[in-house]
Write an enzyme that holds these catalytic residues in place. Sequence first.
Site, PDB file in Angstrom:
ATOM      1  N   LEU A 189       0.819  -1.208   0.000  1.00 49.83           N
ATOM      2  CA  LEU A 189       0.000   0.000   0.000  1.00 49.83           C
ATOM      3  C   LEU A 189       0.854   1.259   0.000  1.00 49.83           C
ATOM      4  O   LEU A 189       0.440   2.289  -0.499  1.00 49.83           O
ATOM      5  CB  LEU A 189      -0.924   0.011   1.222  1.00 49.83           C
ATOM      6  CG  LEU A 189      -1.914  -1.152   1.313  1.00 49.83           C
ATOM      7  CD1 LEU A 189      -2.662  -1.102   2.631  1.00 49.83           C
ATOM      8  CD2 LEU A 189      -2.893  -1.101   0.158  1.00 49.83           C
ATOM      9  N   MET A 228      10.165   5.195   7.912  1.00 47.54           N
ATOM     10  CA  MET A 228      10.006   4.490   9.182  1.00 47.54           C
ATOM     11  C   MET A 228       9.418   3.095   9.019  1.00 47.54           C
ATOM     12  O   MET A 228       9.579   2.255   9.886  1.00 47.54           O
ATOM     13  CB  MET A 228       9.099   5.287  10.119  1.00 47.54           C
ATOM     14  CG  MET A 228       9.537   6.707  10.320  1.00 47.54           C
ATOM     15  SD  MET A 228      11.218   6.863  10.959  1.00 47.54           S
ATOM     16  CE  MET A 228      11.481   8.608  10.707  1.00 47.54           C
ATOM     17  N   VAL A 243       3.696  -0.243   4.512  1.00 47.64           N
ATOM     18  CA  VAL A 243       2.326  -0.695   4.749  1.00 47.64           C
ATOM     19  C   VAL A 243       1.962  -1.676   3.657  1.00 47.64           C
ATOM     20  O   VAL A 243       2.042  -1.364   2.463  1.00 47.64           O
ATOM     21  CB  VAL A 243       1.347   0.487   4.780  1.00 47.64           C
ATOM     22  CG1 VAL A 243      -0.056  -0.018   5.109  1.00 47.64           C
ATOM     23  CG2 VAL A 243       1.785   1.517   5.817  1.00 47.64           C
ATOM     24  N   ASP A 301      -4.330  15.104  14.653  1.00 44.34           N
ATOM     25  CA  ASP A 301      -3.887  15.308  13.265  1.00 44.34           C
ATOM     26  C   ASP A 301      -5.016  14.995  12.293  1.00 44.34           C
ATOM     27  O   ASP A 301      -4.807  14.355  11.269  1.00 44.34           O
ATOM     28  CB  ASP A 301      -2.670  14.442  12.970  1.00 44.34           C
ATOM     29  CG  ASP A 301      -1.898  14.918  11.729  1.00 44.34           C
ATOM     30  OD1 ASP A 301      -1.998  16.113  11.397  1.00 44.34           O
ATOM     31  OD2 ASP A 301      -1.202  14.103  11.111  1.00 44.34           O
TER      32      ASP A 301
END
Length: 521
Positions: free
Chosen positions: A15, A20, A23, A131
């Site tokens: 995805l 970091m 996905v 956020d």
Amino acid sequence: MTVDTVGPFRVVGELGQGGMGRVLLGAGRDGRLVAVKQVHEEFAEDEAFRARFRREVEASRRVSGAYTAAVVAADTEAATPWLASEFVPGPSLRQVLDDTGPLPEDAARRLAAGLARALLDVHGAGLVHRDLKPSNVLLAEDGVRVIDFGIARAAEEGGQTRITHTGALVGSPAFMSPEQVEGRDPTPASDVFALGATLVTACTGKGPFPGRSAPQMFYAIVHSEPDLGAVPPGLRPVVAACLAKDPAARPTPQQVLQMVGMVAPAARPWPEAVHRLIAGQRAEVARQVAAPVPRMDPTVPGTRPARGRKLAVLSGVALLLVAVGAGVLLLGDKDENGVPSALWVVVPEEVPTPGGTPLSQVSDRYTGKLPDCEQATAAVRIPGGFAPFGKGVANSVFKSGDGTSLHSGCTWTSRSGDKIVLDWQLFSTGKGPGTGAEQAKDRHEGLYLRGRSKREKDVGYAEEVHRLAAEKSLSDNNCVYYVRDVNLTVFLALSGPRFPRGGCDADAHAFAKGAVQAVPR
């Protein structure tokens, strides 16, 4: 060695990926599709990063409901930690706006109700999302999903936020509340402010506050009224209430639902263009699921599945970070200490405080009133050819969180298109959390941009200054200075041909010095 599984899930496709982690699209033994966030091994070895990942998993698990992407499984103690969440096919609101344009009023009303209902789930779990923005909102076939709790924080934790420790803002500038910009703890009311900003963006394609750079947006968020002219009249009252400067004046998510009113049921809740995006994503997922199982090399963070392109699908855990290629981090910007941006989330930045006395023991230096624009024109020595633009603001009381400050602001312009903007904020002990100096320091650091701001000490007229580097991100402003002297802060922006980018520092220091000296002690 290759890997076909993460935990109990078979890898189907990819995805997204970043500095970091990556996905993946996974499938359980029962055939259920999930989105799996897998941390890169080099970060998994850092205990501080692993602790942050544990908190993210814990936060995500605490939220459940029809308006969020639920956590299915996780292993924070694995050699390579991972988190699997419900896979939600559907474009993000950001993608919809980019591909199809603003939403019509009925769809925006449905979005408002879905966001408010999602925040009820988030806040009911004792969390603040912190956020909320279009890229963290999915438009699924059956309605809204709010995703990505990567920086969610428990509302009851209290204490200092990360901003006061590192000088880094947590959140996305265009959707941050005034209290977040000022470095104060975000609360559920901060999420409501972001809801209002997201609705304006959904209706108009642009945010409620002007600014092509973060500092311009920050100034507008704190001091300017939102531009709601293009928001449909039926939604304008709820948006205006959500964007109140004072957190206490904003409605709760439940009150937002009441203001929005009853939303008609619909089998296809979004405009047809959105449903075409959803159908296209479903078709791509079906193609990937039917393809041979991709094999991935876990030792190379940038390795992609051997077959097929990346899925054009956003899920509840996608999109952290900085790109990775062939196992080498693309480090990006560096801060003043040479730390690359890819490592900022795990390498704290020291926040210097001039002087040897703790700010908690420093008495207020400035106790009088701030100058009005007529007084400032003389004290700051505004050059000939400049005239005040409007009446400005003189000694207004600005409320933020549980404190108040005194605010004055002035703008001068010339016929040749030059502009000088000055803004004073005076913090007083007893009118907010901590001493006036502590409050001013929080404000000062709240506007520091790591990797963009340059600190200066011993400037003679104030304790500290940070200025933004002259670069294209400053947009129209060629010199931007943030000044703190004990319990006083001054914001200065210069633009126009008289103040060329890279050549206006001498003028900026002179104006900033006059602005500080204009305030009586």
